[in-house]
Design an enzyme around this catalytic site. Sequence first.
Site, short mmCIF file in Angstrom:
data_model
loop_
_atom_site.label_atom_id
_atom_site.label_comp_id
_atom_site.label_asym_id
_atom_site.label_seq_id
_atom_site.Cartn_x
_atom_site.Cartn_y
_atom_site.Cartn_z
N TRP A 52 -2.37 23.93 14.77
CA TRP A 52 -2.76 23.96 16.45
C TRP A 52 -1.96 24.26 17.23
CZ3 TRP A 52 1.10 22.77 19.42
CH2 TRP A 52 2.45 22.10 19.01
N ASN A 53 -1.00 24.89 17.10
CA ASN A 53 -0.40 25.73 18.07
C ASN A 53 -0.85 27.19 18.21
OD1 ASN A 53 0.73 26.36 15.44
ND2 ASN A 53 2.61 26.99 15.74
N CYS B 19 6.47 28.48 15.13
CA CYS B 19 7.08 28.94 13.74
C CYS B 19 8.70 29.37 14.10
CB CYS B 19 6.41 28.94 12.41
SG CYS B 19 5.33 30.62 12.89
N GLU C 169 2.29 29.23 5.07
CA GLU C 169 2.91 29.47 6.09
C GLU C 169 3.57 28.67 6.46
OE1 GLU C 169 3.56 33.14 7.18
OE2 GLU C 169 2.28 34.43 5.53
N LEU C 170 5.05 28.52 6.58
CA LEU C 170 5.48 27.04 6.86
C LEU C 170 6.50 27.52 7.91
CD1 LEU C 170 5.45 26.10 2.55
CD2 LEU C 170 3.13 25.85 4.23
N LYS D 109 -10.49 24.94 8.05
CA LYS D 109 -10.73 24.00 8.50
C LYS D 109 -9.81 23.98 9.69
CE LYS D 109 -8.23 20.62 8.32
NZ LYS D 109 -8.03 20.14 9.78
N GLU E 197 12.72 21.37 13.37
CA GLU E 197 12.13 22.29 13.72
C GLU E 197 11.64 21.70 15.38
OE1 GLU E 197 8.28 22.95 11.92
OE2 GLU E 197 8.59 25.03 11.93
P1 NAP Z 1 0.74 20.28 10.00
O1 NAP Z 1 1.15 18.97 10.40
O2 NAP Z 1 1.04 20.82 8.82
O3 NAP Z 1 -1.25 20.29 9.90
C1 NAP Z 1 -1.79 22.10 9.65
C2 NAP Z 1 -2.76 22.13 8.80
O4 NAP Z 1 -2.77 21.12 7.91
C3 NAP Z 1 -4.16 20.58 9.73
O5 NAP Z 1 -4.87 21.47 10.31
C4 NAP Z 1 -3.68 20.00 9.53
O6 NAP Z 1 -5.24 18.79 10.00
C5 NAP Z 1 -3.92 20.32 8.68
N1 NAP Z 1 -3.71 19.12 7.40
C6 NAP Z 1 -2.12 18.03 6.89
N2 NAP Z 1 -2.96 16.99 6.45
C7 NAP Z 1 -3.24 17.51 5.56
C8 NAP Z 1 -3.55 16.93 4.53
N3 NAP Z 1 -3.00 15.80 3.56
N4 NAP Z 1 -4.42 17.71 3.56
C9 NAP Z 1 -5.08 18.77 3.68
N5 NAP Z 1 -4.82 19.18 5.23
C10 NAP Z 1 -3.84 18.44 5.93
O7 NAP Z 1 0.81 21.29 11.46
P2 NAP Z 1 1.13 21.14 13.00
O8 NAP Z 1 1.79 20.07 13.02
O9 NAP Z 1 -0.33 21.95 13.46
O10 NAP Z 1 1.20 22.65 12.89
C11 NAP Z 1 2.84 23.02 13.31
C12 NAP Z 1 3.36 23.79 12.13
O11 NAP Z 1 2.99 24.39 11.57
C13 NAP Z 1 4.64 23.87 12.30
O12 NAP Z 1 5.72 23.42 10.80
C14 NAP Z 1 5.10 25.52 12.16
O13 NAP Z 1 6.30 26.07 12.32
C15 NAP Z 1 3.82 25.41 11.29
N6 NAP Z 1 3.70 26.79 11.38
C16 NAP Z 1 3.59 27.95 11.25
C17 NAP Z 1 3.28 29.54 10.63
C18 NAP Z 1 3.50 30.54 9.41
O14 NAP Z 1 2.92 31.17 10.15
N7 NAP Z 1 5.01 30.20 9.49
C19 NAP Z 1 2.72 29.83 12.07
C20 NAP Z 1 2.04 28.69 13.20
C21 NAP Z 1 2.62 27.31 12.87
P3 NAP Z 1 -4.80 18.13 11.21
O15 NAP Z 1 -4.44 18.55 12.86
O16 NAP Z 1 -6.57 17.21 10.98
O17 NAP Z 1 -4.02 16.72 10.74
#
Ligand code: NAP
Length: 493
Positions: free
Chosen positions: A164-165, A298, A264-265, A188, A395
Amino acid sequence: MSTVSPVNRETAVVDSVNKELFIGGKWQQAEGGKTLPVYDPATGKVLCEVADASVADGKAALDAAVAAQHDWAQVAPRERGEILRRAYQLLVDRKDELGLLMTMEMGKPLAEATGEIQYAAEFFRWFAEEAVRIDGGYAVAPNGSGRFLVMKQPVGPSILITPWNFPMAMGGRKIGPAIAAGCTMVMKPASQTPLSMLALAGILSEAGLPDGVLNVITTNKTGEVMEPMIRDGRARKLSFTGSTGVGRKLLEQCADNVMRTSMELGGNAPFMVFDDADLDAAVEGCMTAKMRNIGEACTAANRIYVQRGIVDEFSRRLVERMAALPMGRGTEDGVVVGPLIDEAAVTKVTGLVDDAKQRGATVLTGGSAVDGPGNFYQATVLTDVPQDSRIAREEIFGPVAPITPFDTEDEVIASANDTEYGLVSYIYTSDLNRALRVSERLDTGMIGLNQGLVSNPAAPFGGVKQSGLGREGGTVGIEEFLETKYVAIGLQA
Ligand code: NAP
Protein backbone atom coordinates in the site's frame (compact mmCIF):
# COMPACT_ATOMS: atom_id res chain seq x y z
CA MET A 1 -10.72 29.44 -12.72
CA SER A 2 -12.16 26.07 -11.75
CA THR A 3 -15.65 26.20 -10.25
CA VAL A 4 -15.40 22.66 -8.84
CA SER A 5 -15.12 22.69 -5.03
CA PRO A 6 -12.26 20.65 -3.48
CA VAL A 7 -14.75 18.22 -1.93
CA ASN A 8 -16.54 17.69 -5.23
CA ARG A 9 -13.20 17.17 -6.95
CA GLU A 10 -12.25 14.51 -4.39
CA THR A 11 -15.59 12.76 -4.87
CA ALA A 12 -15.22 13.01 -8.65
CA VAL A 13 -11.78 11.37 -8.75
CA VAL A 14 -12.92 8.50 -6.53
CA ASP A 15 -16.10 8.11 -8.59
CA SER A 16 -14.14 8.09 -11.85
CA VAL A 17 -12.43 4.78 -11.06
CA ASN A 18 -13.98 1.48 -12.06
CA LYS A 19 -14.18 -0.56 -8.87
CA GLU A 20 -14.79 -4.00 -10.35
CA LEU A 21 -12.33 -6.78 -11.17
CA PHE A 22 -10.47 -6.41 -14.47
CA ILE A 23 -10.33 -9.85 -16.06
CA GLY A 24 -9.72 -10.68 -19.73
CA GLY A 25 -10.16 -7.02 -20.65
CA LYS A 26 -13.61 -6.78 -19.05
CA TRP A 27 -14.73 -5.15 -15.84
CA GLN A 28 -16.81 -7.53 -13.78
CA GLN A 29 -18.25 -7.92 -10.31
CA ALA A 30 -16.72 -10.27 -7.79
CA GLU A 31 -18.51 -13.59 -7.25
CA GLY A 32 -21.75 -12.91 -5.37
CA GLY A 33 -21.29 -9.14 -5.83
CA LYS A 34 -19.00 -9.05 -2.77
CA THR A 35 -17.18 -5.79 -1.99
CA LEU A 36 -14.62 -4.49 0.48
CA PRO A 37 -14.31 -0.96 1.88
CA VAL A 38 -11.50 1.49 1.14
CA TYR A 39 -10.81 4.04 3.88
CA ASP A 40 -9.42 7.57 3.89
CA PRO A 41 -6.60 7.33 6.47
CA ALA A 42 -6.91 11.06 7.22
CA THR A 43 -10.50 10.75 8.41
CA GLY A 44 -11.09 7.05 9.02
CA LYS A 45 -14.19 7.31 6.82
CA VAL A 46 -15.08 4.86 4.06
CA LEU A 47 -14.20 6.34 0.66
CA CYS A 48 -15.84 3.68 -1.48
CA GLU A 49 -16.25 -0.07 -1.95
CA VAL A 50 -14.32 -2.18 -4.46
CA ALA A 51 -14.85 -5.76 -5.61
CA ASP A 52 -13.77 -8.45 -3.16
CA ALA A 53 -12.56 -11.35 -5.31
CA SER A 54 -13.18 -14.98 -4.41
CA VAL A 55 -10.97 -18.01 -5.06
CA ALA A 56 -12.96 -18.60 -8.28
CA ASP A 57 -12.39 -14.99 -9.39
CA GLY A 58 -8.66 -15.46 -8.81
CA LYS A 59 -8.70 -18.59 -10.92
CA ALA A 60 -10.62 -16.76 -13.68
CA ALA A 61 -7.96 -14.02 -13.69
CA LEU A 62 -5.20 -16.62 -13.99
CA ASP A 63 -7.14 -18.41 -16.75
CA ALA A 64 -7.30 -15.11 -18.66
CA ALA A 65 -3.56 -14.47 -18.24
CA VAL A 66 -2.70 -18.02 -19.36
CA ALA A 67 -5.04 -17.78 -22.36
CA ALA A 68 -3.47 -14.50 -23.52
CA GLN A 69 0.18 -15.55 -23.07
CA HIS A 70 0.88 -17.17 -26.45
CA ASP A 71 -0.46 -14.36 -28.61
CA TRP A 72 1.02 -11.65 -26.43
CA ALA A 73 4.49 -13.16 -26.69
CA GLN A 74 4.17 -12.88 -30.51
CA VAL A 75 3.45 -9.13 -30.43
CA ALA A 76 6.40 -7.19 -31.81
CA PRO A 77 8.68 -5.64 -29.19
CA ARG A 78 8.20 -2.23 -30.82
CA GLU A 79 4.42 -2.51 -30.40
CA ARG A 80 4.81 -3.52 -26.74
CA GLY A 81 7.08 -0.51 -26.31
CA GLU A 82 4.57 1.82 -27.99
CA ILE A 83 1.84 0.69 -25.58
CA LEU A 84 4.14 1.45 -22.66
CA ARG A 85 5.02 4.84 -24.14
CA ARG A 86 1.34 5.74 -24.53
CA ALA A 87 0.70 4.67 -20.93
CA TYR A 88 3.58 6.90 -19.82
CA GLN A 89 2.00 9.87 -21.56
CA LEU A 90 -1.49 9.20 -20.18
CA LEU A 91 -0.10 8.96 -16.62
CA VAL A 92 1.78 12.23 -17.00
CA ASP A 93 -1.24 13.97 -18.55
CA ARG A 94 -3.45 12.85 -15.65
CA LYS A 95 -1.02 13.07 -12.80
CA ASP A 96 -2.97 15.69 -10.86
CA GLU A 97 -6.16 13.59 -10.71
CA LEU A 98 -4.24 10.37 -10.11
CA GLY A 99 -2.18 12.04 -7.39
CA LEU A 100 -5.33 13.20 -5.63
CA LEU A 101 -6.79 9.70 -5.89
CA MET A 102 -3.65 8.28 -4.28
CA THR A 103 -3.70 10.82 -1.46
CA MET A 104 -7.34 9.94 -0.77
CA GLU A 105 -6.65 6.23 -0.36
CA MET A 106 -3.14 6.28 1.09
CA GLY A 107 -2.79 9.62 2.89
CA LYS A 108 0.55 10.88 1.55
CA PRO A 109 0.76 14.62 0.80
CA LEU A 110 -0.50 15.62 -2.61
CA ALA A 111 2.90 16.81 -3.86
CA GLU A 112 4.40 13.41 -3.03
CA ALA A 113 1.48 11.55 -4.58
CA THR A 114 1.80 13.53 -7.80
CA GLY A 115 5.55 12.88 -7.67
CA GLU A 116 4.86 9.17 -7.36
CA ILE A 117 2.67 9.23 -10.47
CA GLN A 118 5.56 10.79 -12.38
CA TYR A 119 7.96 8.20 -10.89
CA ALA A 120 5.60 5.37 -11.86
CA ALA A 121 5.21 6.83 -15.36
CA GLU A 122 8.99 6.83 -15.77
CA PHE A 123 9.02 3.03 -15.40
CA PHE A 124 6.72 2.84 -18.41
CA ARG A 125 8.97 5.18 -20.40
CA TRP A 126 12.11 3.29 -19.35
CA PHE A 127 10.69 -0.14 -20.21
CA ALA A 128 9.24 1.20 -23.47
CA GLU A 129 12.88 1.76 -24.36
CA GLU A 130 14.00 -1.62 -22.98
CA ALA A 131 11.35 -3.63 -24.87
CA VAL A 132 13.30 -3.27 -28.12
CA ARG A 133 16.68 -4.06 -26.55
CA ILE A 134 16.09 -7.68 -25.51
CA ASP A 135 19.18 -9.39 -26.79
CA GLY A 136 20.69 -12.83 -27.21
CA GLY A 137 24.00 -14.23 -28.33
CA TYR A 138 25.89 -16.31 -30.83
CA ALA A 139 29.24 -17.86 -30.02
CA VAL A 140 31.72 -20.40 -31.28
CA ALA A 141 32.09 -23.36 -28.89
CA PRO A 142 35.52 -23.42 -27.26
CA ASN A 143 36.56 -26.54 -29.20
CA GLY A 144 35.47 -24.89 -32.44
CA SER A 145 33.17 -27.73 -33.45
CA GLY A 146 29.79 -26.23 -32.63
CA ARG A 147 27.95 -22.98 -32.13
CA PHE A 148 25.90 -21.57 -29.25
CA LEU A 149 22.72 -19.62 -29.93
CA VAL A 150 21.26 -17.90 -26.89
CA MET A 151 17.78 -16.38 -26.93
CA LYS A 152 15.65 -14.59 -24.33
CA GLN A 153 11.97 -15.42 -24.04
CA PRO A 154 9.17 -14.27 -21.74
CA VAL A 155 8.99 -16.19 -18.47
CA GLY A 156 5.24 -16.61 -18.97
CA PRO A 157 2.13 -15.76 -16.95
CA SER A 158 3.17 -13.87 -13.84
CA ILE A 159 1.54 -13.07 -10.51
CA LEU A 160 2.32 -9.62 -9.17
CA ILE A 161 1.57 -8.51 -5.60
CA THR A 162 2.16 -4.95 -4.36
CA PRO A 163 2.00 -3.07 -1.01
CA TRP A 164 0.00 0.00 0.00
CA ASN A 165 2.87 2.43 0.57
CA PHE A 166 3.57 3.22 -3.12
CA PRO A 167 0.27 2.19 -4.72
CA MET A 168 1.22 3.18 -8.29
CA ALA A 169 5.02 3.01 -8.47
CA MET A 170 5.38 -0.51 -7.08
CA GLY A 171 2.91 -1.72 -9.72
CA GLY A 172 4.59 0.23 -12.52
CA ARG A 173 7.95 -1.26 -11.55
CA LYS A 174 6.55 -4.75 -12.24
CA ILE A 175 3.97 -4.19 -14.99
CA GLY A 176 6.41 -2.13 -17.10
CA PRO A 177 9.05 -4.86 -17.46
CA ALA A 178 6.44 -7.64 -17.68
CA ILE A 179 4.81 -5.92 -20.67
CA ALA A 180 8.19 -5.16 -22.23
CA ALA A 181 9.26 -8.81 -21.89
CA GLY A 182 6.00 -10.20 -23.32
CA CYS A 183 4.53 -11.68 -20.13
CA THR A 184 0.86 -11.69 -19.19
CA MET A 185 -0.05 -11.12 -15.57
CA VAL A 186 -2.45 -11.09 -12.68
CA MET A 187 -1.88 -8.09 -10.44
CA LYS A 188 -3.14 -7.94 -6.88
CA PRO A 189 -2.70 -4.54 -5.22
CA ALA A 190 -2.88 -4.05 -1.44
CA SER A 191 -6.46 -4.17 -0.21
CA GLN A 192 -5.99 -0.82 1.56
CA THR A 193 -5.02 1.03 -1.64
CA PRO A 194 -6.62 -0.65 -4.68
CA LEU A 195 -7.84 2.50 -6.45
CA SER A 196 -4.55 3.62 -8.03
CA MET A 197 -4.04 0.18 -9.59
CA LEU A 198 -7.62 0.03 -10.89
CA ALA A 199 -7.07 3.44 -12.49
CA LEU A 200 -3.82 2.15 -14.02
CA ALA A 201 -5.62 -0.87 -15.50
CA GLY A 202 -8.01 1.55 -17.25
CA ILE A 203 -5.08 3.60 -18.55
CA LEU A 204 -3.22 0.57 -19.93
CA SER A 205 -6.37 -0.58 -21.66
CA GLU A 206 -6.74 2.88 -23.19
CA ALA A 207 -3.08 2.71 -24.25
CA GLY A 208 -3.92 -0.37 -26.30
CA LEU A 209 -2.90 -3.28 -24.08
CA PRO A 210 -4.66 -6.37 -25.47
CA ASP A 211 -7.33 -8.09 -23.36
CA GLY A 212 -6.03 -10.59 -20.84
CA VAL A 213 -2.46 -9.28 -20.72
CA LEU A 214 -3.08 -7.45 -17.44
CA ASN A 215 -5.73 -8.75 -15.06
CA VAL A 216 -6.35 -6.99 -11.76
CA ILE A 217 -8.08 -8.52 -8.77
CA THR A 218 -8.79 -6.88 -5.44
CA THR A 219 -9.57 -8.91 -2.36
CA ASN A 220 -9.23 -8.93 1.37
CA LYS A 221 -9.30 -12.72 1.57
CA THR A 222 -5.76 -12.36 0.34
CA GLY A 223 -4.00 -15.54 1.46
CA GLU A 224 -7.03 -17.69 0.63
CA VAL A 225 -7.31 -16.30 -2.92
CA MET A 226 -3.61 -16.02 -3.78
CA GLU A 227 -2.29 -19.34 -2.53
CA PRO A 228 -4.23 -21.55 -4.99
CA MET A 229 -3.14 -19.25 -7.83
CA ILE A 230 0.51 -19.53 -6.79
CA ARG A 231 0.26 -23.30 -6.34
CA ASP A 232 -1.74 -23.78 -9.56
CA GLY A 233 1.39 -24.44 -11.61
CA ARG A 234 0.46 -22.39 -14.69
CA ALA A 235 1.89 -19.09 -13.44
CA ARG A 236 5.65 -19.23 -13.94
CA LYS A 237 6.67 -16.20 -11.94
CA LEU A 238 5.81 -14.41 -8.71
CA SER A 239 6.96 -10.84 -8.28
CA PHE A 240 6.22 -9.59 -4.78
CA THR A 241 6.81 -6.32 -2.97
CA GLY A 242 5.91 -6.24 0.70
CA SER A 243 7.03 -7.35 4.12
CA THR A 244 9.75 -9.93 4.72
CA GLY A 245 7.31 -12.04 6.76
CA VAL A 246 4.82 -12.41 3.91
CA GLY A 247 7.69 -12.79 1.41
CA ARG A 248 9.01 -15.83 3.31
CA LYS A 249 5.56 -17.44 3.25
CA LEU A 250 5.22 -16.85 -0.49
CA LEU A 251 8.67 -18.29 -1.21
CA GLU A 252 7.52 -21.50 0.48
CA GLN A 253 4.40 -21.58 -1.70
CA CYS A 254 6.53 -21.07 -4.82
CA ALA A 255 8.87 -23.89 -3.88
CA ASP A 256 6.51 -26.72 -4.87
CA ASN A 257 6.43 -25.65 -8.51
CA VAL A 258 9.93 -24.12 -8.44
CA MET A 259 8.51 -20.80 -9.61
CA ARG A 260 10.77 -17.90 -10.52
CA THR A 261 10.52 -15.21 -7.85
CA SER A 262 11.40 -11.57 -7.37
CA MET A 263 11.15 -10.41 -3.78
CA GLU A 264 11.32 -6.73 -2.81
CA LEU A 265 11.02 -6.94 0.96
CA GLY A 266 11.54 -4.90 4.10
CA GLY A 267 14.42 -2.62 5.04
CA ASN A 268 16.18 -1.19 8.08
CA ALA A 269 18.33 1.49 6.47
CA PRO A 270 21.29 2.90 8.38
CA PHE A 271 21.99 6.60 7.69
CA MET A 272 25.64 7.34 8.60
CA VAL A 273 27.02 10.84 9.03
CA PHE A 274 30.80 11.13 9.45
CA ASP A 275 32.38 14.19 11.03
CA ASP A 276 33.89 15.30 7.70
CA ALA A 277 30.43 15.49 6.06
CA ASP A 278 28.80 18.65 4.74
CA LEU A 279 26.34 19.04 7.63
CA ASP A 280 23.75 21.06 5.68
CA ALA A 281 23.66 18.38 3.00
CA ALA A 282 23.49 15.61 5.60
CA VAL A 283 20.51 17.20 7.37
CA GLU A 284 18.77 17.79 4.03
CA GLY A 285 19.45 14.20 2.94
CA CYS A 286 18.23 12.89 6.27
CA MET A 287 14.97 14.80 5.91
CA THR A 288 14.47 13.18 2.50
CA ALA A 289 15.51 9.69 3.57
CA LYS A 290 13.37 9.89 6.71
CA MET A 291 10.31 11.86 5.72
CA ARG A 292 9.63 10.71 2.15
CA ASN A 293 6.22 9.04 2.29
CA ILE A 294 5.79 10.06 5.96
CA GLY A 295 8.53 7.54 6.79
CA GLU A 296 6.42 4.71 5.34
CA ALA A 297 9.08 3.54 2.88
CA CYS A 298 11.26 0.44 2.72
CA THR A 299 14.13 2.85 1.98
CA ALA A 300 13.38 5.10 4.98
CA ALA A 301 16.33 6.01 7.22
CA ASN A 302 15.55 3.73 10.16
CA ARG A 303 18.75 4.17 12.21
CA ILE A 304 20.66 7.44 12.11
CA TYR A 305 24.29 7.05 13.19
CA VAL A 306 26.15 10.34 13.70
CA GLN A 307 29.83 10.65 14.65
CA ARG A 308 30.10 11.84 18.25
CA GLY A 309 31.83 15.18 17.59
CA ILE A 310 28.95 16.47 15.44
CA VAL A 311 25.97 14.66 16.95
CA ASP A 312 24.71 17.61 19.02
CA GLU A 313 24.82 20.06 16.12
CA PHE A 314 23.30 17.55 13.68
CA SER A 315 20.51 16.75 16.16
CA ARG A 316 19.81 20.44 16.80
CA ARG A 317 19.43 21.14 13.09
CA LEU A 318 17.32 18.04 12.47
CA VAL A 319 14.99 18.90 15.37
CA GLU A 320 14.57 22.43 13.98
CA ARG A 321 13.48 20.99 10.64
CA MET A 322 11.30 18.18 11.98
CA ALA A 323 9.48 20.35 14.54
CA ALA A 324 8.50 22.82 11.80
CA LEU A 325 6.84 20.27 9.50
CA PRO A 326 3.14 20.95 8.91
CA MET A 327 0.89 18.02 9.79
CA GLY A 328 -2.56 17.39 8.37
CA ARG A 329 -4.62 15.83 5.66
CA GLY A 330 -2.48 15.19 2.58
CA THR A 331 -4.82 17.25 0.43
CA GLU A 332 -4.09 20.45 2.41
CA ASP A 333 -1.52 22.91 1.06
CA GLY A 334 2.01 22.51 2.38
CA VAL A 335 1.33 19.43 4.55
CA VAL A 336 4.35 17.12 4.92
CA VAL A 337 3.27 14.87 7.78
CA GLY A 338 0.14 13.13 6.55
CA PRO A 339 -1.68 10.33 8.36
CA LEU A 340 -0.21 6.85 8.73
CA ILE A 341 -2.03 4.13 6.85
CA ASP A 342 -4.10 2.80 9.77
CA GLU A 343 -4.52 2.69 13.52
CA ALA A 344 -2.29 -0.38 13.80
CA ALA A 345 0.57 1.63 12.28
CA VAL A 346 0.14 4.36 14.93
CA THR A 347 0.09 1.72 17.66
CA LYS A 348 3.27 0.15 16.29
CA VAL A 349 5.16 3.47 16.12
CA THR A 350 3.98 4.34 19.64
CA GLY A 351 5.27 1.00 20.94
CA LEU A 352 8.67 1.45 19.27
CA VAL A 353 9.16 4.95 20.67
CA ASP A 354 8.05 3.90 24.17
CA ASP A 355 10.44 0.94 24.11
CA ALA A 356 13.36 3.19 23.05
CA LYS A 357 12.51 5.64 25.86
CA GLN A 358 12.45 2.85 28.42
CA ARG A 359 15.89 1.76 27.26
CA GLY A 360 17.34 5.23 27.74
CA ALA A 361 16.61 7.22 24.57
CA THR A 362 15.69 10.90 24.89
CA VAL A 363 12.86 12.54 22.94
CA LEU A 364 14.11 15.79 21.36
CA THR A 365 10.84 16.63 19.62
CA GLY A 366 7.46 14.95 19.10
CA GLY A 367 7.12 11.53 20.67
CA SER A 368 3.38 10.93 20.64
CA ALA A 369 0.39 10.04 18.58
CA VAL A 370 -2.16 12.74 17.82
CA ASP A 371 -5.81 12.35 18.82
CA GLY A 372 -8.08 11.39 15.90
CA PRO A 373 -9.86 11.53 13.62
CA GLY A 374 -7.23 10.03 11.34
CA ASN A 375 -4.03 8.12 12.08
CA PHE A 376 -1.51 10.81 12.91
CA TYR A 377 1.85 10.59 14.70
CA GLN A 378 4.06 13.61 15.42
CA ALA A 379 7.34 14.15 13.55
CA THR A 380 9.77 12.86 16.17
CA VAL A 381 13.51 12.92 16.85
CA LEU A 382 15.04 10.61 19.46
CA THR A 383 18.66 10.59 20.52
CA ASP A 384 20.97 8.16 22.38
CA VAL A 385 18.92 5.29 20.99
CA PRO A 386 20.55 2.01 22.11
CA GLN A 387 21.32 -0.57 19.44
CA ASP A 388 19.31 -3.22 21.29
CA SER A 389 16.06 -1.23 21.23
CA ARG A 390 13.24 -2.55 19.06
CA ILE A 391 13.32 0.62 16.95
CA ALA A 392 16.85 -0.25 15.81
CA ARG A 393 15.78 -3.71 14.70
CA GLU A 394 12.26 -3.28 13.25
CA GLU A 395 10.95 -1.15 10.41
CA ILE A 396 9.48 2.00 11.96
CA PHE A 397 7.27 2.99 9.01
CA GLY A 398 6.52 6.37 10.57
CA PRO A 399 7.95 9.89 11.01
CA VAL A 400 10.46 9.01 13.73
CA ALA A 401 14.20 9.72 13.45
CA PRO A 402 16.24 7.72 15.99
CA ILE A 403 19.80 9.02 16.41
CA THR A 404 22.67 6.97 17.85
CA PRO A 405 26.17 8.46 18.24
CA PHE A 406 29.24 6.48 17.10
CA ASP A 407 33.00 6.89 17.44
CA THR A 408 34.80 4.87 14.77
CA GLU A 409 34.30 3.71 11.20
CA ASP A 410 34.60 0.04 12.19
CA GLU A 411 32.00 0.49 14.92
CA VAL A 412 29.42 2.12 12.63
CA ILE A 413 29.92 -0.47 9.89
CA ALA A 414 29.36 -3.26 12.42
CA SER A 415 26.20 -1.55 13.70
CA ALA A 416 24.91 -0.86 10.18
CA ASN A 417 25.33 -4.52 9.20
CA ASP A 418 23.81 -5.81 12.45
CA THR A 419 20.37 -6.55 10.96
CA GLU A 420 18.75 -9.29 8.90
CA TYR A 421 17.85 -6.62 6.33
CA GLY A 422 20.11 -5.25 3.59
CA LEU A 423 18.13 -2.98 1.29
CA VAL A 424 19.77 0.45 1.34
CA SER A 425 22.32 2.41 3.38
CA TYR A 426 23.17 6.11 3.33
CA ILE A 427 26.67 7.53 3.85
CA TYR A 428 27.54 11.19 4.32
CA THR A 429 31.25 11.97 4.08
CA SER A 430 33.49 14.25 2.03
CA ASP A 431 36.35 11.71 2.03
CA LEU A 432 36.24 9.69 -1.19
CA ASN A 433 38.47 6.95 0.21
CA ARG A 434 36.21 6.50 3.20
CA ALA A 435 33.12 6.56 0.98
CA LEU A 436 34.44 3.68 -1.12
CA ARG A 437 35.88 1.77 1.83
CA VAL A 438 32.60 1.89 3.73
CA SER A 439 30.49 1.19 0.61
CA GLU A 440 32.43 -2.01 -0.04
CA ARG A 441 31.92 -3.27 3.52
CA LEU A 442 28.18 -2.65 3.83
CA ASP A 443 25.88 -5.64 3.34
CA THR A 444 23.30 -3.77 1.33
CA GLY A 445 21.84 -3.75 -2.16
CA MET A 446 21.96 0.02 -2.61
CA ILE A 447 23.86 2.97 -1.17
CA GLY A 448 22.96 6.65 -1.15
CA LEU A 449 26.33 8.43 -1.09
CA ASN A 450 25.79 12.03 -0.02
CA GLN A 451 22.25 11.56 -1.31
CA GLY A 452 19.07 10.77 0.61
CA LEU A 453 17.16 9.21 -2.30
CA VAL A 454 18.24 6.23 -4.39
CA SER A 455 15.06 5.29 -6.29
CA ASN A 456 15.40 5.76 -10.03
CA PRO A 457 13.72 3.73 -12.80
CA ALA A 458 17.02 3.57 -14.69
CA ALA A 459 18.88 2.00 -11.74
CA PRO A 460 18.72 -1.53 -10.28
CA PHE A 461 16.60 -1.39 -7.11
CA GLY A 462 16.73 -4.23 -4.61
CA GLY A 463 18.24 -5.72 -1.51
CA VAL A 464 20.45 -8.46 -0.12
CA LYS A 465 19.95 -10.72 2.91
CA GLN A 466 16.27 -10.77 3.97
CA SER A 467 15.48 -7.59 2.01
CA GLY A 468 14.90 -9.65 -1.07
CA LEU A 469 15.88 -11.41 -4.25
CA GLY A 470 16.30 -9.85 -7.68
CA ARG A 471 16.31 -6.26 -8.91
CA GLU A 472 13.68 -3.97 -10.36
CA GLY A 473 14.42 -1.15 -12.80
CA GLY A 474 17.61 -0.48 -14.70
CA THR A 475 18.83 -2.71 -17.47
CA VAL A 476 18.48 -5.80 -15.25
CA GLY A 477 14.79 -5.12 -14.45
CA ILE A 478 13.51 -6.78 -17.62
CA GLU A 479 15.66 -9.88 -16.99
CA GLU A 480 13.37 -10.74 -14.08
CA PHE A 481 10.67 -11.49 -16.68
CA LEU A 482 12.87 -13.29 -19.22
CA GLU A 483 14.17 -16.85 -19.48
CA THR A 484 17.38 -17.71 -21.26
CA LYS A 485 17.24 -20.52 -23.80
CA TYR A 486 20.38 -21.95 -25.35
CA VAL A 487 20.49 -23.86 -28.61
CA ALA A 488 23.54 -26.06 -29.16
CA ILE A 489 24.22 -26.09 -32.89
CA GLY A 490 26.19 -28.96 -34.35
CA LEU A 491 28.02 -28.00 -37.53
CA GLN A 492 28.61 -30.54 -40.29
CA ALA A 493 32.09 -30.38 -41.70
P1 NAP B 1 2.49 -6.85 3.39
O1 NAP B 1 1.59 -6.95 4.55
O2 NAP B 1 3.55 -7.87 3.23
O3 NAP B 1 1.54 -6.80 2.11
C1 NAP B 1 2.06 -6.65 0.81
C2 NAP B 1 1.11 -7.28 -0.17
O4 NAP B 1 1.05 -8.67 0.09
C3 NAP B 1 -0.32 -6.77 -0.09
O5 NAP B 1 -0.88 -6.74 -1.36
C4 NAP B 1 -0.99 -7.83 0.77
O6 NAP B 1 -2.38 -7.95 0.55
C5 NAP B 1 -0.30 -9.07 0.24
N1 NAP B 1 -0.37 -10.22 1.14
C6 NAP B 1 -0.46 -10.22 2.49
N2 NAP B 1 -0.54 -11.49 2.93
C7 NAP B 1 -0.51 -12.30 1.83
C8 NAP B 1 -0.56 -13.71 1.63
N3 NAP B 1 -0.67 -14.56 2.65
N4 NAP B 1 -0.52 -14.18 0.37
C9 NAP B 1 -0.41 -13.35 -0.67
N5 NAP B 1 -0.37 -12.00 -0.54
C10 NAP B 1 -0.40 -11.49 0.70
O7 NAP B 1 3.25 -5.46 3.34
P2 NAP B 1 2.62 -4.00 3.45
O8 NAP B 1 2.35 -3.72 4.87
O9 NAP B 1 1.53 -3.83 2.45
O10 NAP B 1 3.83 -3.11 2.91
C11 NAP B 1 4.85 -2.69 3.69
C12 NAP B 1 6.07 -3.59 3.53
O11 NAP B 1 6.49 -3.59 2.18
C13 NAP B 1 7.25 -3.10 4.33
O12 NAP B 1 7.90 -4.20 4.92
C14 NAP B 1 8.13 -2.46 3.27
O13 NAP B 1 9.49 -2.39 3.62
C15 NAP B 1 7.89 -3.34 2.11
N6 NAP B 1 8.24 -2.66 0.86
C16 NAP B 1 9.37 -3.06 0.20
C17 NAP B 1 9.75 -2.42 -0.96
C18 NAP B 1 10.98 -2.83 -1.70
O14 NAP B 1 11.11 -2.44 -2.84
N7 NAP B 1 11.89 -3.59 -1.12
C19 NAP B 1 8.97 -1.37 -1.46
C20 NAP B 1 7.82 -0.99 -0.76
C21 NAP B 1 7.47 -1.65 0.40
P3 NAP B 1 -3.41 -7.23 1.56
O15 NAP B 1 -3.19 -5.79 1.41
O16 NAP B 1 -4.71 -7.67 1.04
O17 NAP B 1 -3.07 -7.74 2.92
